[in-house]
Design an enzyme around this catalytic site. Structure first.
Site, PDB file in Angstrom:
ATOM      1  N   TYR A   1     -11.575  -3.641  -9.397  1.00 52.11           N
ATOM      2  CA  TYR A   1     -11.333  -3.922  -7.974  1.00 52.11           C
ATOM      3  C   TYR A   1     -12.548  -4.563  -7.330  1.00 52.11           C
ATOM      4  O   TYR A   1     -12.452  -5.596  -6.660  1.00 52.11           O
ATOM      5  CB  TYR A   1     -10.971  -2.644  -7.213  1.00 52.11           C
TER       6      TYR A   1
ATOM      7  N   LYS B   1     -13.656  -8.536  -5.162  1.00 52.78           N
ATOM      8  CA  LYS B   1     -14.375  -8.840  -3.932  1.00 52.78           C
ATOM      9  C   LYS B   1     -15.643  -9.646  -4.203  1.00 52.78           C
ATOM     10  O   LYS B   1     -16.086 -10.433  -3.356  1.00 52.78           O
ATOM     11  CB  LYS B   1     -14.699  -7.546  -3.190  1.00 52.78           C
TER      12      LYS B   1
ATOM     13  N   ARG C   1       0.836  -1.207   0.000  1.00 53.24           N
ATOM     14  CA  ARG C   1       0.000   0.000   0.000  1.00 53.24           C
ATOM     15  C   ARG C   1       0.869   1.255   0.000  1.00 53.24           C
ATOM     16  O   ARG C   1       0.579   2.232  -0.698  1.00 53.24           O
ATOM     17  CB  ARG C   1      -0.932  -0.013   1.217  1.00 53.24           C
TER      18      ARG C   1
ATOM     19  N   THR D   1     -16.604  -5.885   0.438  1.00 49.49           N
ATOM     20  CA  THR D   1     -17.045  -4.502   0.253  1.00 49.49           C
ATOM     21  C   THR D   1     -18.514  -4.461  -0.116  1.00 49.49           C
ATOM     22  O   THR D   1     -19.022  -5.367  -0.798  1.00 49.49           O
ATOM     23  CB  THR D   1     -16.228  -3.794  -0.850  1.00 49.49           C
TER      24      THR D   1
ATOM     25  N   VAL E   1     -17.455  17.742  -6.330  1.00 41.81           N
ATOM     26  CA  VAL E   1     -18.601  16.840  -6.427  1.00 41.81           C
ATOM     27  C   VAL E   1     -18.812  16.504  -7.898  1.00 41.81           C
ATOM     28  O   VAL E   1     -18.988  17.406  -8.722  1.00 41.81           O
ATOM     29  CB  VAL E   1     -19.867  17.490  -5.841  1.00 41.81           C
TER      30      VAL E   1
ATOM     31  N   ASP F   1       4.340 -11.852   1.209  1.00 47.65           N
ATOM     32  CA  ASP F   1       3.343 -11.620   0.173  1.00 47.65           C
ATOM     33  C   ASP F   1       2.388 -12.809   0.124  1.00 47.65           C
ATOM     34  O   ASP F   1       2.791 -13.938  -0.176  1.00 47.65           O
ATOM     35  CB  ASP F   1       4.042 -11.445  -1.178  1.00 47.65           C
TER      36      ASP F   1
END
Length: 392
Positions: A184, A188, A36, A147, A257, A76
């Site tokens: 991504y 998940k 990260r 998620t 926004v 890892d």
């Protein structure tokens, strides 16, 4: 007893490990490969709150909180040999799996990063699940932060778990369909399916914690000493919307926004997210379910424009003068979607604990004003399209 926390150097993993370690004498082992830190550096940004090395963190945890049961292993999880050795040596009773490449925008940059994200995230999870089976550790409680993004943006209330499907007069509960909107989020979705399969085939007890947009600069434990701080990303690629807006407010930069901003997204304060993970990790083995259980780790749905307006209002308490501006939306999404999501199971897990969004924003701004120079030096990272030397 041994509790393994993967992604232990990360935004959620580190404070979760700290909380667990303060509540038990069991061994708590952090696992990370520091990727990260490298990803954020790659896109030319930094953590808005300075973070120390893992060695300094663990030393400070003992000094400040008296924690002596926390240790670290570097490696890892994509490498099966490393996972095999990790499981064989430590034989964890619980795994809290928070390790992943977590950014949808990063996964969307190009095919190389999409491939990397999918390989990294799914291979790590598969290695852990198969490792538990192959090392005769199928009683290990496997807790993963997936998620709420796997749900997409359906036009009906999102259940906490499966959905009932009816056809020709017959009905059964089926997994909620994967409606993810990024490379991504699809990792998940696949993880969620693999978790269900691992429970079905291997009888591994699974807690699939579907994490909402998590905001906050820290928890009670991390805020006790600067050396214990967890990372806070604010750039376009790794900063969640609330963090990016708060950093823009501190930098005197208009809050961006996209489109109308009326779409509601699921949110949860870091304090509430960490509490639930710690509760799951420390549940008595005799009391935890043997099944596959889904938790919607969310406390409220908030529109993007409401996020910006709340930050703008609270910013006045810190003498920050900020504007809310609307820009063309680079994402393909319904800008008026009114999300509804069930969360009763997760609310019970944290016993109704609920940090208000305004409280969370006040805490974030109170921290970030101390590091305004650090943020303004990287304000060009608020918007997409800026990469470092390997831009392609």
């Amino acid at each position: 007893m041994t509790i393994l926390v993967t992604g232990g150097d990360g935004h959620i993993g580190w404070p979760t490990a700290l909380r667990i370690a303060t509540r038990t004498d069991d061994r708590v082992i952090l696992v990370d490969n520091f990727a990260r830190r490298e990803w954020v550096e790659e896109v030319g940004s930094v953590s808005g709150v300075p973070i120390t090395s893992i060695d300094e963190r663990i030393e400070a945890a003992e000094e400040v909180h008296g924690i002596t049961n926390l240790s670290f292993v570097e490696g890892d999880l994509v490498e099966k040999a490393f996972v095999d050795e990790l499981l064989a040596v430590h034989e964890p009773d619980t795994i809290v799996h928070t390790a992943a490449q977590p950014s949808a925008p990063y996964s969307q940059i190009n095919g190389e990063r999409a491939n990397y994200t999918q390989h990294n995230n799914m291979q790590a999870t598969r290695n852990l699940l198969w490792g538990l089976e192959e090392h005769d550790l199928t009683d290990t409680h496997f807790i993963e932060t997936t998620t709420t993004g796997v749900y997409g943006a359906p036009e009906f209330p999102i259940p906490e778990g499966g959905a009932t499907m009816e056809n020709q007069g017959e009905a059964d509960e089926v997994p909620f369909p994967a409606m993810a909107g990024s490379w991504y989020h699809l990792t998940k979705s696949h993880d969620a399916a693999n978790l269900r399969l691992a429970n079905s085939q291997f009888d591994i007890p699974i807690s699939d914690v579907r994490t909402a947009i998590t905001y906050g600069t820290g928890t009670e434990e991390t805020e006790a000493d600067p050396r214990l701080a967890t990372r806070f990303d604010f750039d376009y690629y790794f900063g969640v919307v609330a963090h990016r807006f708060a950093a823009q407010a501190v930098a005197g930069y208009p809050m961006t926004v996209y489109g109308k901003g009326e779409q509601r997204k699921p949110f949860i304060a870091m304090e509430d997210a960490v509490e639930g993970l710690a509760e799951l990790a420390l549940i008595d083995p005799d009391d935890r379910p043997d099944d596959h259980v889904v938790y919607n780790q969310v406390t409220r749905a908030i529109s993007i424009v409401e996020v910006a307006e709340t930050i703008a209002d609270v910013a006045g308490e810190f003498d920050l003068d900020v504007d809310v501006k609307h820009y063309e939306n680079p994402r393909d999404e319904d800008e008026t979607h009114k999300m509804e999501i069930e969360n009763d199971r997760y609310a019970d897990l944290i016993d109704g604990q609920d940090t208000t969004f305004e409280e969370g924003v006040r805490s974030i701004l109170g921290t970030l004003v101390e590091y305004d120079d650090r943020i303004t030096a990287h304000e060009d990272r608020f918007l997409p399209g800026v990469l470092t030397d390997d831009e392609d």
